[in-house]
Motif scaffolding. Structure first.
Motif, mmCIF file in Angstrom:
data_model
loop_
_atom_site.group_PDB
_atom_site.id
_atom_site.type_symbol
_atom_site.label_atom_id
_atom_site.label_comp_id
_atom_site.label_asym_id
_atom_site.label_seq_id
_atom_site.Cartn_x
_atom_site.Cartn_y
_atom_site.Cartn_z
ATOM 1 N N LYS A 1 -1.602 -1.606 -40.485
ATOM 2 C CA LYS A 1 -1.055 -1.430 -39.148
ATOM 3 C C LYS A 1 0.405 -1.894 -39.131
ATOM 4 O O LYS A 1 0.902 -2.441 -40.097
ATOM 5 N N ARG A 2 1.070 -1.633 -37.989
ATOM 6 C CA ARG A 2 2.502 -1.902 -37.940
ATOM 7 C C ARG A 2 2.806 -3.398 -38.086
ATOM 8 O O ARG A 2 3.721 -3.799 -38.808
ATOM 9 N N VAL A 3 2.037 -4.231 -37.400
ATOM 10 C CA VAL A 3 2.308 -5.676 -37.419
ATOM 11 C C VAL A 3 0.994 -6.462 -37.492
ATOM 12 O O VAL A 3 -0.059 -5.944 -37.125
ATOM 13 N N PRO A 4 1.062 -7.712 -37.972
ATOM 14 C CA PRO A 4 -0.142 -8.558 -37.950
ATOM 15 C C PRO A 4 -0.279 -9.285 -36.609
ATOM 16 O O PRO A 4 0.667 -9.312 -35.813
ATOM 17 N N MET A 5 -1.447 -9.860 -36.399
ATOM 18 C CA MET A 5 -1.630 -10.763 -35.261
ATOM 19 C C MET A 5 -1.116 -12.141 -35.700
ATOM 20 O O MET A 5 -1.217 -12.485 -36.873
ATOM 21 N N VAL A 6 -0.553 -12.891 -34.773
ATOM 22 C CA VAL A 6 -0.089 -14.244 -35.097
ATOM 23 C C VAL A 6 -0.737 -15.203 -34.103
ATOM 24 O O VAL A 6 -0.744 -14.940 -32.905
ATOM 25 N N PHE A 7 -1.341 -16.277 -34.595
ATOM 26 C CA PHE A 7 -1.973 -17.232 -33.673
ATOM 27 C C PHE A 7 -1.936 -18.640 -34.242
ATOM 28 O O PHE A 7 -1.759 -18.841 -35.444
ATOM 29 N N GLU A 8 -2.110 -19.591 -33.319
ATOM 30 C CA GLU A 8 -2.154 -20.983 -33.756
ATOM 31 C C GLU A 8 -3.564 -21.523 -33.550
ATOM 32 O O GLU A 8 -4.283 -21.759 -34.504
ATOM 33 N N ARG A 9 -3.984 -21.656 -32.290
ATOM 34 C CA ARG A 9 -5.360 -22.100 -32.023
ATOM 35 C C ARG A 9 -6.139 -21.057 -31.239
ATOM 36 O O ARG A 9 -7.277 -20.762 -31.531
ATOM 37 N N ASP A 10 -5.500 -20.492 -30.223
ATOM 38 C CA ASP A 10 -6.227 -19.616 -29.301
ATOM 39 C C ASP A 10 -6.267 -18.174 -29.826
ATOM 40 O O ASP A 10 -5.498 -17.312 -29.407
ATOM 41 N N TYR A 11 -7.206 -17.942 -30.754
ATOM 42 C CA TYR A 11 -7.280 -16.598 -31.351
ATOM 43 C C TYR A 11 -7.781 -15.558 -30.350
ATOM 44 O O TYR A 11 -7.474 -14.387 -30.459
ATOM 45 N N ASN A 12 -8.561 -16.011 -29.355
ATOM 46 C CA ASN A 12 -9.035 -15.043 -28.353
ATOM 47 C C ASN A 12 -7.871 -14.450 -27.565
ATOM 48 O O ASN A 12 -7.771 -13.234 -27.393
ATOM 49 N N ALA A 13 -6.985 -15.339 -27.113
ATOM 50 C CA ALA A 13 -5.828 -14.871 -26.342
ATOM 51 C C ALA A 13 -4.916 -14.029 -27.235
ATOM 52 O O ALA A 13 -4.388 -12.989 -26.809
ATOM 53 N N ALA A 14 -4.741 -14.476 -28.490
ATOM 54 C CA ALA A 14 -3.867 -13.732 -29.417
ATOM 55 C C ALA A 14 -4.416 -12.333 -29.664
ATOM 56 O O ALA A 14 -3.669 -11.352 -29.705
ATOM 57 N N LEU A 15 -5.729 -12.234 -29.792
ATOM 58 C CA LEU A 15 -6.348 -10.930 -30.048
ATOM 59 C C LEU A 15 -6.182 -10.011 -28.840
ATOM 60 O O LEU A 15 -5.833 -8.830 -28.989
ATOM 61 N N GLU A 16 -6.414 -10.569 -27.667
ATOM 62 C CA GLU A 16 -6.277 -9.753 -26.459
ATOM 63 C C GLU A 16 -4.847 -9.240 -26.329
ATOM 64 O O GLU A 16 -4.601 -8.067 -26.053
ATOM 65 N N ASN A 17 -3.922 -10.144 -26.587
ATOM 66 C CA ASN A 17 -2.511 -9.784 -26.514
ATOM 67 C C ASN A 17 -2.167 -8.703 -27.547
ATOM 68 O O ASN A 17 -1.479 -7.722 -27.255
ATOM 69 N N TYR A 18 -2.706 -8.882 -28.763
ATOM 70 C CA TYR A 18 -2.439 -7.923 -29.836
ATOM 71 C C TYR A 18 -2.939 -6.533 -29.443
ATOM 72 O O TYR A 18 -2.239 -5.530 -29.579
ATOM 73 N N GLN A 19 -4.161 -6.499 -28.937
ATOM 74 C CA GLN A 19 -4.750 -5.201 -28.576
ATOM 75 C C GLN A 19 -3.988 -4.546 -27.424
ATOM 76 O O GLN A 19 -3.784 -3.334 -27.434
ATOM 77 N N ASN A 20 -3.568 -5.378 -26.474
ATOM 78 C CA ASN A 20 -2.788 -4.817 -25.355
ATOM 79 C C ASN A 20 -1.466 -4.233 -25.847
ATOM 80 O O ASN A 20 -1.051 -3.157 -25.423
ATOM 81 N N GLU A 21 -0.824 -4.972 -26.755
ATOM 82 C CA GLU A 21 0.442 -4.488 -27.316
ATOM 83 C C GLU A 21 0.224 -3.176 -28.071
ATOM 84 O O GLU A 21 1.037 -2.255 -28.011
#
Ligand code: ZN
Length: 655
Positions: free
Chosen positions: A294-314
């Motif tokens: 894919k174009r970019v990876p997901m980046v997260f520190e602790r809150d992977y749920n929020a990071a995933l939601e954000n990634y999918q929205n993007e």
């Protein structure tokens, strides 16, 4: 970069252009800094006589779906040169027309589809044409002022082509740009943000020009990137969070994923960069990486749920802004940067996770170097989108996609060195699971295949061994979904008044307590599993005990009770626990022909009668039991828990 050209080896191919082409393609493919997993392509121009004795100019070009590293002569498609040249002169050409007409111009209809760059190869007026996505060259071009840097490195010795979508448009652009030029003045051609071509009538010269040009870019990077900053804040591993992350990614994808967890220095250092979010999410190193990663990876520190939601929205935003009627691919990430802890890659199989990880290795190295050369600068999202949703690229992936019943699931089978355990390990593996076999027998280690089957020597009576085996499983594959608790020993037949303390203890330790210990350590991970399921191997002796087997039967009865309670306790976490009561499975290590004969004689039967002494008059094999286990951990039994199922050919004492 070292040349892998070997004069002695090459001598063998000097009279056969296609064989020579295979040779130099393979040595290009052998260097992952040049091409990765199907990237790059090569060709050779030859004249051949057709059926009617007429001479034809042909381009043998790499077939779609072949890897340069392992290509064979059958991997090259022979296409008539005049058709390809005429195509370059067209104003427009759709992908569909290009594929159909190239296939129609092939002199061997069973050859693979020609590379998407076939037309470009045809218009380069040299016998051998080599094309790679060399890391060093794309690293330099993917920086601010990349084009100037390329001129600084190569002067006038290479043609420089601004980025154009690969395929017909790229070939046509170059065809127009190079009309009337003297190609012999150039050693190569740099495609900005994409890769490098070299060409020559001599195979060796074309190959060595590639190595030489890439070396120049490597040297430039080396002497211009300054010293690396030391990184701090490396955190240790957190395997339970890893299993949780795997679960949310699997849910987002709609199927179980295998996670490759890179905790090596390079990965952790990269994840610890203070500006990692920015550096990692510019875009891929070369457009075809988008297909796998894919174009970019997901980046997260602790809150992977929020990071995933954000990634999918993007991702959805990117798609809705750029699509022209295509169907959106799954918006879940293919890889993720876990700040200060390393990098994760997600595949539907261990193989896919490893491929994504290889591309990630080259990407993060290039991103870091480019940052130190003045800032990594990738192609626009629009350019990447065009390649991601290019029908010709998607076709490559479709070829390799198949889904099995247990695809992407992670299973541990205990007592897996032989017999029922071994058959189960192999069955779950062939049904798509990655499998880990545990056994005290050292031969267990030989079961490892270095990819999706792991054999670990483990004493299941020791807490530390169990814990280490479970942690290794989660660290290697990202989580744990399926347990087949099968380890056991058959203790000697003794009357109650004769059983030694040792025999009694040994049976209970192995046939009962080791299972309790194993469940205890596995449960926290199972709770985070994808479609988690447990099968406990009990015995027909539980519903139908016999004389002289107290040590064995009591332990198996205790094990059955343990499993029933596990079914009660784990149900709320979606984990089903079922029990199997096999009987008279004779193709295991315990049953040597001598033992079989002795037992049969004891009952006054032939071996054959003894083996099939059940209601169905059928023999039960380890494989039969393994097939049932596979069903019990799959969809068929997903609504069933706490059940005890005999597999014994039918017994009038149980029915
Ligand atoms: Zn390319």
């Amino acid at each position: 970069m070292v040349s892998l050209w070997d004069d002695k080896e090459a001598e063998r191919f000097k009279n056969n252009d296609l064989e020579m082409r295979v040779y130099t393609s393979r040595i290009l493919g052998a260097n992952s800094d040049l091409v990765l997993h199907g990237g790059g392509n090569t060709s050779v121009k030859v004249t051949e006589k057709n059926l009617f004795g007429e001479e034809e100019d042909l381009l043998y070009v790499k077939g779609s779906g072949w890897d340069l590293a392992t290509i064979e002569s059958a991997g090259f498609a022979p296409v008539k040169m005049d058709t390809l040249i005429k195509m370059a002169d067209l104003k427009e050409l759709s992908d569909v027309d290009m594929v159909i007409n190239q296939r129609a111009a092939m002199t061997n209809p069973s050859a693979p589809n020609p590379s998407v760059e076939a037309i470009l190869h045809a218009i380069i007026p040299f016998k051998f044409v080599d094309h790679t996505h060399a890391d060093a060259v794309v690293t330099v071009t993917n920086t601010a002022g990349g084009e100037e840097k390329i001129k600084e490195i190569y002067g006038d010795t290479v043609l420089v082509i601004p980025y154009v979508m690969p395929g017909f448009i790229l070939a046509r652009t170059i065809y127009e740009m190079t009309k009337g030029i003297d190609w012999s003045k150039y050693e190569g051609m740099v495609l900005l943000n994409h890769g490098l071509f070299t060409f020559n009538d001599d195979a060796k010269k074309s190959y060595e020009n590639m190595i030489e040009l890439v070396t120049k870019a490597e040297n430039y990077i080396e002497s211009n990137m300054g010293t690396e900053k030391p990184y701090v804040d490396h955190l240790g591993e957190d395997l339970l969070s890893l299993a949780k992350i795997r679960k949310v990614i699997s849910t987002a994808k709609g199927s179980a994923v295998i996670v490759n967890y890179d905790q090596g220095n390079d990965a952790v250092n990269f994840s610890a960069l203070s500006n990692v979010q920015k550096v990692a999410t510019q875009g891929p190193l070369t457009p075809d990486h988008v297909i796998r990663n894919k174009r970019v990876p997901m980046v997260f520190e602790r809150d992977y749920n929020a990071a995933l939601e954000n990634y999918q929205n993007e991702y959805k935003k990117y798609f809705s802004e750029l699509n022209s009627g295509e169907t959106m691919l799954n918006p879940a990430p293919k890889w993720a940067i876990w700040k200060n802890r390393g990098i994760l890659t997600f595949g539907t199989s261990a193989k896919e996770a490893a491929i994504i990880s290889d591309i990630k290795d080259h990407s993060i190295k290039a991103f870091s170097q480019a940052e130190r050369l003045g800032g990594y600068k990738a192609l626009s999202p629009k350019d990447i989108f065009e390649v991601e949703y290019w029908s010709l690229e998607q076709a490559k992936l479709k070829k390799s996609g198949s889904s099995l019943a247990l695809q992407g699931q992670v299973a541990i089978v205990t007592g897996a060195a032989s017999g029922i355990g071994r058959a189960t390990l192999d069955k779950l593996h062939s049904d798509g699971a990655v499998v880990v076999g545990l056994d005290i027998n050292p031969v267990m280690a030989d079961a490892s295949n270095g990819r999706d089957k792991l054999g670990l020597v483990c004493d299941l009576t020791k807490d530390s061994d169990i814990q280490a085996a479970i942690e290794t499983t989660v660290r290697t594959f990202g989580g744990l979904d399926i347990i087949v608790s099968n380890a056991g020993i058959f203790t000697a037949s003794e009357g109650i008044d004769k059983i030694s303390n040792d025999l009694w203890k040994r049976s209970l330790d192995i046939n009962l307590t080791s299972h309790q210990k194993f469940l205890k350590f596995a449960t926290p991970f199972l709770k985070e599993g994808v479609k988690p399921s447990v099968v406990i191997m009990a015995s027909k002796n539980v519903p139908a005990p016999g004389k002289g087997a107290a040590a064995y039967s009591v332990a198996k009865a205790g094990l059955t009770q343990l499993a029933r309670i596990a079914a009660l306790e784990l149900g709320e976490f979606g984990i089903n626990v079922n029990m199997l009561h096999p009987h008279a499975v004779f193709d295991t290590g315990i049953w040597t022909p001598e033992v079989l004969e002795k037992r049969a004689k004891h009952y006054g039967m032939s071996v054959e009668e003894y083996k099939t002494n059940n209601i169905l008059k059928t023999e039960i094999t380890s494989k039969n039991v393994a097939n049932l286990v596979s069903a019990m951990v799959g969809d068929i039994f997903s609504k069933t828990t706490g059940v005890q199922l005999p597999i014994d050919g039918g017994s009038d004492r149980i029915i």
